[in-house]
Design a protein around this motif. Structure first.
Motif, PDB file in Angstrom:
ATOM      1  N   VAL A  64       0.776  -1.244   0.119  1.00 25.10           N
ATOM      2  CA  VAL A  64       0.050   0.005  -0.103  1.00 25.10           C
ATOM      3  C   VAL A  64       0.935   1.076  -0.044  1.00 25.10           C
ATOM      4  N   VAL A  65       0.661   2.231  -0.849  1.00 24.93           N
ATOM      5  CA  VAL A  65       1.365   3.424  -0.753  1.00 24.93           C
ATOM      6  C   VAL A  65       0.640   4.588  -0.152  1.00 24.93           C
ATOM      7  N   ILE A  66       1.295   5.248   0.688  1.00 25.20           N
ATOM      8  CA  ILE A  66       0.786   6.376   1.569  1.00 25.20           C
ATOM      9  C   ILE A  66       1.606   7.653   1.153  1.00 25.20           C
ATOM     10  N   LYS A  67       0.745   8.532   0.450  1.00 27.16           N
ATOM     11  CA  LYS A  67       1.018   9.728  -0.342  1.00 27.16           C
ATOM     12  C   LYS A  67       1.771  10.613   0.645  1.00 27.16           C
ATOM     13  N   GLU A 246       4.937   4.390  -9.545  1.00 27.34           N
ATOM     14  CA  GLU A 246       5.542   5.782  -9.937  1.00 27.34           C
ATOM     15  C   GLU A 246       5.089   6.316  -8.533  1.00 27.34           C
ATOM     16  N   MET A 247       6.100   7.184  -8.043  1.00 30.85           N
ATOM     17  CA  MET A 247       5.877   7.943  -6.972  1.00 30.85           C
ATOM     18  C   MET A 247       6.673   9.206  -6.818  1.00 30.85           C
ATOM     19  N   GLU A 248       5.793  10.009  -6.080  1.00 31.82           N
ATOM     20  CA  GLU A 248       6.453  11.388  -5.919  1.00 31.82           C
ATOM     21  C   GLU A 248       7.521  11.498  -4.502  1.00 31.82           C
ATOM     22  N   LYS A 249       8.091  12.482  -4.513  1.00 31.73           N
ATOM     23  CA  LYS A 249       9.029  12.774  -3.420  1.00 31.73           C
ATOM     24  C   LYS A 249       8.176  12.508  -2.234  1.00 31.73           C
ATOM     25  N   GLY A 250       8.570  11.798  -1.063  1.00 31.78           N
ATOM     26  CA  GLY A 250       7.995  11.704   0.064  1.00 31.78           C
ATOM     27  C   GLY A 250       7.000  10.710   0.408  1.00 31.78           C
ATOM     28  N   ASP A 251       6.526   9.966  -0.940  1.00 27.57           N
ATOM     29  CA  ASP A 251       5.634   8.993  -0.911  1.00 27.57           C
ATOM     30  C   ASP A 251       6.328   7.659  -0.294  1.00 27.57           C
ATOM     31  N   THR A 252       5.463   7.053   0.367  1.00 26.70           N
ATOM     32  CA  THR A 252       6.087   5.935   1.016  1.00 26.70           C
ATOM     33  C   THR A 252       5.133   4.489   0.771  1.00 26.70           C
ATOM     34  N   VAL A 253       5.938   3.291   0.181  1.00 29.06           N
ATOM     35  CA  VAL A 253       5.123   2.226   0.194  1.00 29.06           C
ATOM     36  C   VAL A 253       5.542   1.189   1.300  1.00 29.06           C
ATOM     37  N   PHE A 254       4.662   0.559   1.678  1.00 29.21           N
ATOM     38  CA  PHE A 254       4.820  -0.489   2.826  1.00 29.21           C
ATOM     39  C   PHE A 254       4.441  -1.714   2.090  1.00 29.21           C
ATOM     40  N   PHE A 255       5.455  -2.702   2.070  1.00 32.21           N
ATOM     41  CA  PHE A 255       5.088  -4.079   1.530  1.00 32.21           C
ATOM     42  C   PHE A 255       5.672  -5.443   2.264  1.00 32.21           C
ATOM     43  N   HIS A 256       4.784  -6.365   1.916  1.00 34.85           N
ATOM     44  CA  HIS A 256       4.987  -7.665   2.639  1.00 34.85           C
ATOM     45  C   HIS A 256       6.286  -8.354   2.185  1.00 34.85           C
ATOM     46  N   MET A 265      15.516  -0.716 -15.582  1.00 37.10           N
ATOM     47  CA  MET A 265      16.669   0.554 -15.835  1.00 37.10           C
ATOM     48  C   MET A 265      16.378   1.594 -15.554  1.00 37.10           C
ATOM     49  N   ASN A 266      17.463   2.582 -15.197  1.00 35.08           N
ATOM     50  CA  ASN A 266      17.318   3.851 -14.963  1.00 35.08           C
ATOM     51  C   ASN A 266      17.572   4.489 -16.494  1.00 35.08           C
ATOM     52  N   GLN A 267      16.748   5.025 -17.403  1.00 31.91           N
ATOM     53  CA  GLN A 267      17.201   5.329 -18.360  1.00 31.91           C
ATOM     54  C   GLN A 267      17.140   6.717 -18.660  1.00 31.91           C
ATOM     55  N   THR A 268      17.443   7.621 -17.542  1.00 29.42           N
ATOM     56  CA  THR A 268      17.511   8.871 -17.443  1.00 29.42           C
ATOM     57  C   THR A 268      19.102   9.256 -17.242  1.00 29.42           C
ATOM     58  N   THR A 269      19.395  10.581 -17.218  1.00 32.46           N
ATOM     59  CA  THR A 269      20.742  10.772 -16.976  1.00 32.46           C
ATOM     60  C   THR A 269      20.941  11.330 -15.409  1.00 32.46           C
ATOM     61  N   GLY A 270      19.803  10.891 -14.522  1.00 32.46           N
ATOM     62  CA  GLY A 270      20.111  11.532 -13.020  1.00 32.46           C
ATOM     63  C   GLY A 270      20.123   9.991 -12.444  1.00 32.46           C
ATOM     64  N   PHE A 271      20.070  10.361 -11.079  1.00 32.13           N
ATOM     65  CA  PHE A 271      20.199   9.362 -10.017  1.00 32.13           C
ATOM     66  C   PHE A 271      18.907   9.030  -9.564  1.00 32.13           C
ATOM     67  N   ARG A 272      18.295   7.885  -9.195  1.00 32.24           N
ATOM     68  CA  ARG A 272      17.198   7.609  -8.522  1.00 32.24           C
ATOM     69  C   ARG A 272      17.185   7.279  -7.108  1.00 32.24           C
ATOM     70  N   LYS A 273      16.780   8.066  -6.204  1.00 35.00           N
ATOM     71  CA  LYS A 273      17.040   7.761  -4.831  1.00 35.00           C
ATOM     72  C   LYS A 273      15.918   7.266  -4.083  1.00 35.00           C
ATOM     73  N   ALA A 274      16.176   6.490  -3.308  1.00 36.78           N
ATOM     74  CA  ALA A 274      15.028   6.061  -2.141  1.00 36.78           C
ATOM     75  C   ALA A 274      15.568   5.506  -0.848  1.00 36.78           C
ATOM     76  N   ILE A 275      15.152   5.672   0.167  1.00 38.88           N
ATOM     77  CA  ILE A 275      15.429   5.186   1.401  1.00 38.88           C
ATOM     78  C   ILE A 275      14.384   4.152   1.971  1.00 38.88           C
ATOM     79  N   SER A 276      15.090   3.276   2.815  1.00 37.58           N
ATOM     80  CA  SER A 276      14.116   2.147   3.142  1.00 37.58           C
ATOM     81  C   SER A 276      14.781   1.479   4.451  1.00 37.58           C
ATOM     82  N   CYS A 277      13.657   0.824   5.041  1.00 39.12           N
ATOM     83  CA  CYS A 277      14.014   0.210   6.135  1.00 39.12           C
ATOM     84  C   CYS A 277      13.167  -1.037   6.188  1.00 39.12           C
ATOM     85  N   HIS A 278      13.591  -2.199   6.569  1.00 36.59           N
ATOM     86  CA  HIS A 278      12.597  -3.405   6.835  1.00 36.59           C
ATOM     87  C   HIS A 278      12.600  -3.626   8.550  1.00 36.59           C
ATOM     88  N   TYR A 279      11.318  -3.653   8.652  1.00 40.17           N
ATOM     89  CA  TYR A 279      10.860  -3.677  10.223  1.00 40.17           C
ATOM     90  C   TYR A 279      10.284  -5.050  10.475  1.00 40.17           C
TER      91      TYR A 279
END
Length: 335
Positions: A64-67, A246-256, A265-279
């Motif tokens: 589920v994605v929390i915007k 597809e998500m915006e900055k700050g959107d968070t997905v929780f998954f099983h 693949m990252n087909q752009t010229t920039g980097f795609r960043k995300a931060i995560s933690c498994h609980y």
């Protein structure tokens, strides 16, 4: 019992199973899709936070994605902490820095262009603050309960693809890496640090696969090579429907942890960043993975741990996780 729980019980008692259905957006989990019989909600706890639609969506789809959950200010701070690590201004104990297999050793430069992922940032105070954010933990509690351990920390910096498709992450189940159970008391929080699209390699998930079992994993036979630790599912139905998150900055997905997922693949010229933690629930317990499909990852993790900590004696798989686990809410019980 809370008013929300009372309402949920009443709704479930009156629903006709033959008519109950969920129609879901591929990216938000706010609407419902597919037939579902919601008599026993296995994967979520009674609470006042998740709506009934969100709970039903997670039960059916495994995510589920929390915007707009994490503030832009916090994300910018996490980005700054990551860049300090890349510039080697700080070196937190236990941190694992990873690079794309397509980047030659001789081309290493001390900035984010050389780093594709950092793991085990639990000793970096700024990055670990992500794992303790109240807005994140309140949702984690919906899945694992009140006593919460942060078990696996990661910041992904998916690079522009070097032409060999090595920026892909094969489809996999996170449980493959974890020697603790029960599986339904583990959840991942994964936050977009910028706008994430199919072009820069968003997460792709196979909805509903969390209801299956842990499958055999190994390195896929990709022509351009595969990054270290990027194991993939060996056998799954390629015709299963997929959802691109597809998500915006700050959107968070929780998954099983059994949900089959990966990224393109990252087909752009920039980097795609995300931060995560498994609980995981602090009531979870370690298991012996001998004679299971997890033996291959156990051996690989053991070898990495021996090199990292300079220990020559045999290291148990569960020991490597006990070193990383941190209590973030409630009491530490078993883990």
């Amino acid at each position: 019992m809370s008013r929300a729980a009372d309402r949920l019980k009443a709704v479930l008692n009156h629903l006709d199973p033959s008519l109950a259905g969920v129609r879901a957006s591929k990216t938000s989990g706010q609407t419902i899709t597919h037939t579902y019989q919601p008599h026993n909600l296995r994967y979520t706890n009674d609470n006042d936070l998740l709506s009934l639609d969100q709970r039903l969506f997670y039960e059916k789809n495994g995510f589920v994605v929390i915007k707009n959950l994490v503030s832009k200010e916090d994300i910018d701070r996490f980005r700054g902490a990551f860049e300090r690590i890349c510039r080697r201004e700080v070196s937190p104990p236990g941190l694992l820095v990873m690079r794309d297999v397509a980047i030659a050793n001789s081309e290493f430069v001390p900035d984010q262009k050389a780093v594709t992922k950092i793991q085990d940032y639990q000793e970096d105070p700024e990055l670990f603050r992500y794992c303790t954010l109240p807005e994140v933990l309140q949702y984690v509690e919906c899945f694992v309960g009140e006593d919460i351990m942060a078990m696996h920390t990661m910041l992904i910096n998916k690079p522009p693809d070097a032409g060999k498709k090595t920026s892909r992450h094969p489809l996999h189940q996170d449980l493959h890496y974890f020697p603790f159970r029960p599986v339904d008391k583990i959840v991942c929080a994964w936050t977009a640090m910028e706008r994430i699209t199919r072009q820069n390699g968003c997460l792709v998930v196979l909805p509903g696969t969390h209801t299956g079992t842990l499958k055999e994993h190994d390195y896929p036979e990709w022509e351009g090579g595969v990054n270290k630790m990027y194991h993939g599912v060996r056998d799954f139905d390629p015709d299963l429907p997929r959802a691109h998150l597809e998500m915006e900055k700050g959107d968070t997905v929780f998954f099983h942890p059994l949900l089959i997922h990966g990224s393109g693949m990252n087909q752009t010229t920039g980097f795609r960043k995300a931060i995560s933690c498994h609980y995981a629930s602090a009531h979870c317990f370690y298991i012996d993975v001998k004679d299971t499909t997890q033996e291959n990852i156990e051996e690989e993790v053991r070898q990495i741990a021996e090199r990292k900590y300079g220990v020559t004696d045999a290291i148990r798989f569960q020991d490597t996780w006990a070193l990383r686990g941190r209590l973030v809410k409630g009491e530490r019980v078993s883990l």
